[in-house]
Design a protein around this motif. Sequence first.
Motif, PDB file in Angstrom:
ATOM      1  N   ILE A  24      41.759  45.109  39.868  1.00 43.24           N
ATOM      2  CA  ILE A  24      41.898  43.837  38.937  1.00 43.24           C
ATOM      3  C   ILE A  24      41.125  44.305  38.109  1.00 43.24           C
ATOM      4  O   ILE A  24      39.339  44.443  38.583  1.00 43.24           O
ATOM      5  CB  ILE A  24      41.670  43.312  40.086  1.00 43.24           C
ATOM      6  N   THR A  25      40.920  43.787  36.298  1.00 46.37           N
ATOM      7  CA  THR A  25      39.909  43.428  35.702  1.00 46.37           C
ATOM      8  C   THR A  25      40.042  41.916  34.989  1.00 46.37           C
ATOM      9  O   THR A  25      41.758  41.640  35.408  1.00 46.37           O
ATOM     10  CB  THR A  25      40.093  44.737  35.054  1.00 46.37           C
ATOM     11  N   PHE A  26      38.910  41.774  34.666  1.00 46.86           N
ATOM     12  CA  PHE A  26      39.178  39.645  34.215  1.00 46.86           C
ATOM     13  C   PHE A  26      38.019  39.610  33.741  1.00 46.86           C
ATOM     14  O   PHE A  26      37.131  40.706  34.202  1.00 46.86           O
ATOM     15  CB  PHE A  26      39.401  39.476  35.691  1.00 46.86           C
ATOM     16  N   SER A  27      38.043  38.935  33.562  1.00 47.02           N
ATOM     17  CA  SER A  27      37.229  38.184  32.214  1.00 47.02           C
ATOM     18  C   SER A  27      36.744  36.698  32.080  1.00 47.02           C
ATOM     19  O   SER A  27      38.270  35.898  32.261  1.00 47.02           O
ATOM     20  CB  SER A  27      37.061  38.556  30.528  1.00 47.02           C
ATOM     21  N   ALA A  28      35.429  35.690  31.835  1.00 49.05           N
ATOM     22  CA  ALA A  28      36.146  34.575  31.959  1.00 49.05           C
ATOM     23  C   ALA A  28      35.260  33.853  31.252  1.00 49.05           C
ATOM     24  O   ALA A  28      34.088  34.894  31.724  1.00 49.05           O
ATOM     25  CB  ALA A  28      36.506  34.177  33.441  1.00 49.05           C
ATOM     26  N   ASP A  29      34.652  32.958  31.035  1.00 52.49           N
ATOM     27  CA  ASP A  29      32.974  31.976  30.933  1.00 52.49           C
ATOM     28  C   ASP A  29      31.941  31.927  31.933  1.00 52.49           C
ATOM     29  O   ASP A  29      31.177  32.208  31.660  1.00 52.49           O
ATOM     30  CB  ASP A  29      33.200  31.126  29.714  1.00 52.49           C
ATOM     31  N   SER A  30      33.676  31.745  32.706  1.00 51.33           N
ATOM     32  CA  SER A  30      32.212  31.514  34.274  1.00 51.33           C
ATOM     33  C   SER A  30      32.940  31.770  35.298  1.00 51.33           C
ATOM     34  O   SER A  30      34.257  31.909  35.592  1.00 51.33           O
ATOM     35  CB  SER A  30      31.684  30.091  34.320  1.00 51.33           C
ATOM     36  N   MET A  31      32.272  32.676  36.469  1.00 49.44           N
ATOM     37  CA  MET A  31      33.123  32.400  37.937  1.00 49.44           C
ATOM     38  C   MET A  31      32.052  32.119  38.703  1.00 49.44           C
ATOM     39  O   MET A  31      30.716  32.100  38.496  1.00 49.44           O
ATOM     40  CB  MET A  31      32.466  34.218  38.045  1.00 49.44           C
ATOM     41  N   SER A  32      32.688  31.555  39.981  1.00 49.80           N
ATOM     42  CA  SER A  32      31.907  31.181  41.053  1.00 49.80           C
ATOM     43  C   SER A  32      32.701  31.999  42.161  1.00 49.80           C
ATOM     44  O   SER A  32      33.972  32.149  42.328  1.00 49.80           O
ATOM     45  CB  SER A  32      31.867  29.957  40.748  1.00 49.80           C
ATOM     46  N   GLY A  33      32.518  32.389  43.518  1.00 50.07           N
ATOM     47  CA  GLY A  33      32.885  32.619  44.437  1.00 50.07           C
ATOM     48  C   GLY A  33      32.117  33.579  46.071  1.00 50.07           C
ATOM     49  O   GLY A  33      31.346  33.198  45.904  1.00 50.07           O
ATOM     50  N   VAL A  34      33.537  33.744  46.409  1.00 48.55           N
ATOM     51  CA  VAL A  34      32.360  34.493  47.927  1.00 48.55           C
ATOM     52  C   VAL A  34      32.752  35.341  48.645  1.00 48.55           C
ATOM     53  O   VAL A  34      34.442  35.412  48.262  1.00 48.55           O
ATOM     54  CB  VAL A  34      32.792  33.194  49.334  1.00 48.55           C
ATOM     55  N   SER A  35      32.907  35.956  49.649  1.00 51.13           N
ATOM     56  CA  SER A  35      33.612  37.385  49.951  1.00 51.13           C
ATOM     57  C   SER A  35      33.053  37.530  51.266  1.00 51.13           C
ATOM     58  O   SER A  35      31.899  37.425  51.594  1.00 51.13           O
ATOM     59  CB  SER A  35      32.757  38.214  49.301  1.00 51.13           C
ATOM     60  N   GLY A  36      34.270  37.072  51.644  1.00 50.15           N
ATOM     61  CA  GLY A  36      34.106  37.478  53.518  1.00 50.15           C
ATOM     62  C   GLY A  36      35.292  38.625  54.220  1.00 50.15           C
ATOM     63  O   GLY A  36      35.506  38.965  53.273  1.00 50.15           O
ATOM     64  N   LYS A  37      34.375  38.472  55.363  1.00 53.64           N
ATOM     65  CA  LYS A  37      35.008  39.426  56.772  1.00 53.64           C
ATOM     66  C   LYS A  37      37.318  39.075  56.319  1.00 53.64           C
ATOM     67  O   LYS A  37      37.783  40.588  56.278  1.00 53.64           O
ATOM     68  CB  LYS A  37      34.228  39.405  58.216  1.00 53.64           C
ATOM     69  N   THR A  43      36.935  32.514  41.513  1.00 54.51           N
ATOM     70  CA  THR A  43      37.681  31.562  40.697  1.00 54.51           C
ATOM     71  C   THR A  43      36.682  31.323  39.211  1.00 54.51           C
ATOM     72  O   THR A  43      35.583  31.981  39.412  1.00 54.51           O
ATOM     73  CB  THR A  43      37.601  30.010  40.407  1.00 54.51           C
ATOM     74  N   LEU A  44      37.695  32.254  38.131  1.00 55.37           N
ATOM     75  CA  LEU A  44      36.955  32.134  36.899  1.00 55.37           C
ATOM     76  C   LEU A  44      37.607  30.963  36.164  1.00 55.37           C
ATOM     77  O   LEU A  44      38.690  30.108  36.135  1.00 55.37           O
ATOM     78  CB  LEU A  44      38.035  33.556  36.591  1.00 55.37           C
ATOM     79  N   SER A  45      36.762  30.765  35.142  1.00 63.01           N
ATOM     80  CA  SER A  45      37.128  29.309  34.472  1.00 63.01           C
ATOM     81  C   SER A  45      36.323  29.337  33.041  1.00 63.01           C
ATOM     82  O   SER A  45      35.754  30.438  32.794  1.00 63.01           O
ATOM     83  CB  SER A  45      35.777  27.880  35.264  1.00 63.01           C
ATOM     84  N   GLY A  46      37.484  29.189  32.157  1.00 63.86           N
ATOM     85  CA  GLY A  46      36.952  29.485  30.687  1.00 63.86           C
ATOM     86  C   GLY A  46      37.382  30.749  29.951  1.00 63.86           C
ATOM     87  O   GLY A  46      37.096  31.228  30.301  1.00 63.86           O
ATOM     88  N   HIS A  47      38.766  30.174  29.718  1.00 62.53           N
ATOM     89  CA  HIS A  47      39.654  31.654  28.828  1.00 62.53           C
ATOM     90  C   HIS A  47      39.656  32.485  29.347  1.00 62.53           C
ATOM     91  O   HIS A  47      39.310  34.076  29.257  1.00 62.53           O
ATOM     92  CB  HIS A  47      38.758  32.582  27.437  1.00 62.53           C
ATOM     93  N   ALA A  48      40.013  32.081  30.837  1.00 61.45           N
ATOM     94  CA  ALA A  48      40.032  33.230  31.917  1.00 61.45           C
ATOM     95  C   ALA A  48      41.212  34.499  31.496  1.00 61.45           C
ATOM     96  O   ALA A  48      42.140  33.648  31.459  1.00 61.45           O
ATOM     97  CB  ALA A  48      40.390  32.579  33.268  1.00 61.45           C
ATOM     98  N   SER A  49      41.158  35.677  31.766  1.00 58.55           N
ATOM     99  CA  SER A  49      42.476  36.333  31.689  1.00 58.55           C
ATOM    100  C   SER A  49      42.389  37.133  32.880  1.00 58.55           C
ATOM    101  O   SER A  49      40.919  38.126  33.058  1.00 58.55           O
ATOM    102  CB  SER A  49      42.171  37.489  30.469  1.00 58.55           C
ATOM    103  N   ILE A  50      42.864  38.107  33.247  1.00 57.55           N
ATOM    104  CA  ILE A  50      43.116  38.495  35.104  1.00 57.55           C
ATOM    105  C   ILE A  50      44.703  39.694  34.236  1.00 57.55           C
ATOM    106  O   ILE A  50      44.896  39.380  34.116  1.00 57.55           O
ATOM    107  CB  ILE A  50      43.563  38.034  35.195  1.00 57.55           C
ATOM    108  N   LYS A  51      44.363  41.547  34.526  1.00 64.24           N
ATOM    109  CA  LYS A  51      45.265  42.266  34.861  1.00 64.24           C
ATOM    110  C   LYS A  51      45.506  42.657  36.108  1.00 64.24           C
ATOM    111  O   LYS A  51      44.447  43.147  36.936  1.00 64.24           O
ATOM    112  CB  LYS A  51      45.073  43.291  33.731  1.00 64.24           C
ATOM    113  N   ALA A  52      46.901  42.653  36.879  1.00 64.46           N
ATOM    114  CA  ALA A  52      46.369  42.819  38.544  1.00 64.46           C
ATOM    115  C   ALA A  52      47.960  44.002  37.954  1.00 64.46           C
ATOM    116  O   ALA A  52      49.082  43.345  37.777  1.00 64.46           O
ATOM    117  CB  ALA A  52      46.201  42.041  39.167  1.00 64.46           C
ATOM    118  N   ASP A  53      48.368  45.189  38.052  1.00 64.28           N
ATOM    119  CA  ASP A  53      48.867  46.166  37.837  1.00 64.28           C
ATOM    120  C   ASP A  53      49.830  45.298  36.824  1.00 64.28           C
ATOM    121  O   ASP A  53      49.042  45.591  35.805  1.00 64.28           O
ATOM    122  CB  ASP A  53      49.819  45.801  39.549  1.00 64.28           C
ATOM    123  N   ALA A  54      51.259  45.777  36.786  1.00 62.11           N
ATOM    124  CA  ALA A  54      51.957  44.660  35.349  1.00 62.11           C
ATOM    125  C   ALA A  54      52.156  43.860  35.027  1.00 62.11           C
ATOM    126  O   ALA A  54      52.302  43.101  33.659  1.00 62.11           O
ATOM    127  CB  ALA A  54      53.276  45.625  36.074  1.00 62.11           C
TER     128      ALA A  54
END
Length: 298
Positions: A24-37, A43-54
């Motif tokens: 997965i690749t992505f870009s945005a103006d800002s980002m916030s997030g958590v990683s758990g078990k 969360t990507l905010s502002g001009h967010a874009s993402i590419k996942a597979d096709a």
Amino acid sequence: MKARATLTIFLLAISIFTARAEKITFSADSMSGVSGKNSDRTTLSGHASIKADAMEISADSIELYGSDFRFLKASGSIKGINSQSKLEFTCDSMTYDRISKIAVLRNNVHLIDKENKVTADAELIEYNQKTEVAVMQINVYLVQEENTCTAAHAVYNKKQQLLDMSGNPQVVQNQDAFRAQEISLNLKTNEITLDGHVRGSVTTKNSSSSEGSTSGTKAKSASEKKEDSSSNARDSSAKESDKSEKDGKATEKDAKATEKDSKDSKAKDSASKEDLSGKDSKEEKADKEKEEVKDAKQ
């Protein structure tokens, strides 16, 4: 600068976490997030874009969540491309399951199938990338070359180019219009199947409109197909009846002719016998006269 550094770290973390499934690749103006078990979320905010597979998506906001970032949720000015199915779309909100490959598009959905020259609008479209089937609901409006289709519910099979509609469906082909409870349209051949309260209008070559008739078109209802079979059977029976009647008349005519020939033959035989009888009588008379003359001389 700090935000960009944090974004780069998160991008690397996601690439590692999803390596066994896909990158997965992505870009945005800002980002916030958590990683758990058991769950990851970012969360990507502002001009967010993402590419996942096709799937490639751009939006005002994009959220990745679930185990191994399985789910994607986007909102606001969404534009997307599915490179595998060759589809483009826009909508106000959407969700995407990276495992099942099902995308659910909501609110002001506009779908473009450039490969088959199909465009579709609806309030809700669920597209399965594996089966290439799109289920459309609420204010469905689909256009493909000369076909304009409207309905409350429709199922579009991209691979087979079939469209099944219900909920006051209507198909307009140039100047012809068809309505029924259910309509199936083959987008390759333009063949229409109508079922339930069938009605419509067609324009003939003489530019005269025929209301409630499907004559001269490829449209055919399910009941009409049964009626065609019955009509063919009736026509065949009628032809057999006409043939039998003609044969009967011919036989009667032949019998009359034979009877006439028989009478003529009898008449000829009778005349012949009379002629022979008359001839014999004359000969006998002549012989008798000869005998009388002979006796007189003696």
